[in-house]
Each structure stands twice: as structure tokens, then as C-alpha cells.
Design an enzyme around this catalytic site. Structure first.
Site: not given
Ligand code: ZN
Length: 269
Positions: A70, A72, A74-75, A128, A147, A185
Site C-alpha cells: 500500500h 503509506h 513507511d512502505h 487500511h 498492514d 509491524h
Molecule cells: Zn499503513
């Protein structure tokens, strides 16, 4: 999460598929995948280009493929740097529109992604984010769930509804129970506290929480997990379990309503 930063990379073998689990940032995991037959290398998500690049160099590996779950940051934050450095081809969800940096191929539900001699199936799991996807290596019984699902938890509903997320989690529940799931995570210890607050007397959960506490005290990861563990203990996968419905005062309610209630409680926990 200082403990996590000290963890070193962990390596697992699933037949021809090697998975290196690399702690990144505060509490993310990046996953380096190698098909031992062809030598092809991929990463699932790119939380930190420097950490991933260093781990690849250490092993003398290139990087052929980036698989994004996805949009985000941090991905996907390392996408462009890793593509520039290694020439990796980037596969990401079509449903995230133009928010996947450097994406070369947009995939949708049911698409197959060839990885050397192996094959991942794409499952769309919105909730998400609106375009979140999961990569399922069915032959190796391994899933990379980003996530969407966490151990004893699930992703926050930033862009989707509880009904959408419950449907998405249904796709994961349909995998063989022995499937090994890699989530993005290390949230398990906090998730265990929440799950126990709902069902303090649920025996499989109590056992699992004790094991998690032991692992974290030793600085060990709690990821990956098996689907069968999650089916027994993760409240977000058990919204259709009458025992869980009763524990939140919703005996007889529709699973979607139980799921929505549990998600709201977690947001406020
Ligand atoms: Zn995320």
C-alpha cells in the site's frame, strides 16, 4: 521500541523461498525474498532504502523486484532510491492510484506475479487504505499481509469501512490454516493487551500473550505468525465467534457490527 532496533535480521526458509526479516524504522519490518532456484530477489515494501540496501550488499544480492502492499510512506519511501540503485521493477496496487512511487506494474485482485520460478497471487484487501493488497505465495503457504492483519490485531481503517475490512480479512481467513503470515509491524505486545482486555479468560489467548511477553523480553520478533494461531486468538478474525460477540455485549449481532465495535474499542484503547 528500542528493543526492536537491536534485533538483527532473521532468516526463514519456505522450500525454495528464503525470507529475510529486517527490522526498519521504529517498528516496521521489511522482507527480502530470494527464490533459491533462480537467485531472483525481491523486497516486500521499502520502509528504509539504506537498511535494505545494506542488507542486500551484505549478502551479495541484487534487487529484481519491489512488491508494495500500500502507499503509506513507511512502505514505499525507499522505492525510488532502491529502483535507481538496483534497477528493481516495482509492482504495486492499482487501487492506490498514483501514490506508489516509481510503480511499473499496477496489479488487481487475482493477478499473478512471477518471482523467479515462484508465483505470488494478489489479493485486494481494502480497509487500511483503499487499494491495499496482500501477496500470497500459495505453493509455499506464505502470505505477506502488510498492514491489513497484524498478530492479534488489524490495520486502522484510514480509508475503508468496517464492512470492507471484515470482507478483506475473510480472504485471509480462507487461506490454509498452516499458512505463515508476515505482517509489517511489531505491534503484537500492545495488541495482546487489548485482546486480553476483551477476553481475559480466553485460554488460547492467555497462552499466546505469555509467549509474546517471553519473546519480547528476549528481544525476539513475534512475526511471522501462523493463520491458525490468529484464527484462535485474534479478536479481529473472530467477529463471527459468539464468545467474542458476548464479551463485547453484542450477543447475536451481525459479524460486521461486532467487528466495527472491536475496531472502535481498539482505536480508543
Ligand atoms: Zn499503513
Amino acid at each position: 521500541m528500542a528493543v526492536l532496533r537491536q534485533q538483527s535480521a532473521m532468516e526463514n526458509r519456505h522450500g525454495p523461498l528464503t525470507v529475510v526479516q529486517l527490522p526498519c524504522l521504529q517498528d516496521n519490518y521489511a522482507f527480502l525474498l530470494k527464490d533459491e532456484g533462480s537467485g531472483t530477489v525481491a523486497t516486500v515494501d521499502t520502509p528504509d532504502a539504506d537498511a535494505i540496501g545494506a542488507a542486500l550488499n551484505e549478502r551479495g544480492w541484487g534487487l529484481d523486484l519491489i512488491l508494495n502492499t500500500h502507499w503509506h510512506p513507511d512502505h514505499t519511501g525507499g522505492n525510488e532510491a532502491l529502483k535507481a540503485r538496483f534497477g528493481a521493477h516495482i509492482v504495486g496496487p492499482a487501487g492506490e492510484d498514483d501514490r506508489i512511487p516509481g510503480r511499473d506494474r499496477a496489479v488487481v485482485d487475482g493477478d499473478q506475479v512471477a518471482f523467479g520460478g515462484l508465483n505470488a497471487q494478489v489479493l485486494e484487501t481494502p480497509g487500511h487504505t483503499k487499494g491495499h493488497i496482500v501477496f500470497h505465495f500459495a505453493d509455499q503457504k506464505v502470505g505477506f499481509v502488510g498492514d491489513t492483519l497484524f498478530s492479534l490485531g488489524c490495520g486502522r481503517l484510514f480509508e475503508g469501512t468496517p464492512a470492507q475490512m471484515w470482507t478483506s480479512l475473510g480472504k485471509l481467513r480462507a487461506m490454509p490454516p498452516e499458512t505463515v503470515l508476515y505482517c509489517a509491524h511489531e505491534y503484537t505486545a500492545a495488541n495482546a493487551k487489548f485482546a486480553l482486555s476483551l477476553e481475559p479468560d480466553h485460554a488460547p489467548l492467555k497462552e499466546r500473550a505469555a509467549e509474546i511477553e517471553r519473546l519480547r523480553a528476549e528481544g525476539q520478533p513475534t512475526v511471522p505468525m501462523t493463520l491458525s494461531q490468529e484464527l484462535q486468538t485474534n479478536p479481529f478474525l473472530r467477529a463471527d465467534d459468539p464468545a467474542l460477540a458476548a464479551s463485547v455485549g453484542l450477543r447475536g449481532a451481525a459479524p460486521t457490527d461486532v467487528f466495527a465495535d472491536v475496531r472502535r474499542r481498539k482505536d480508543e484503547f
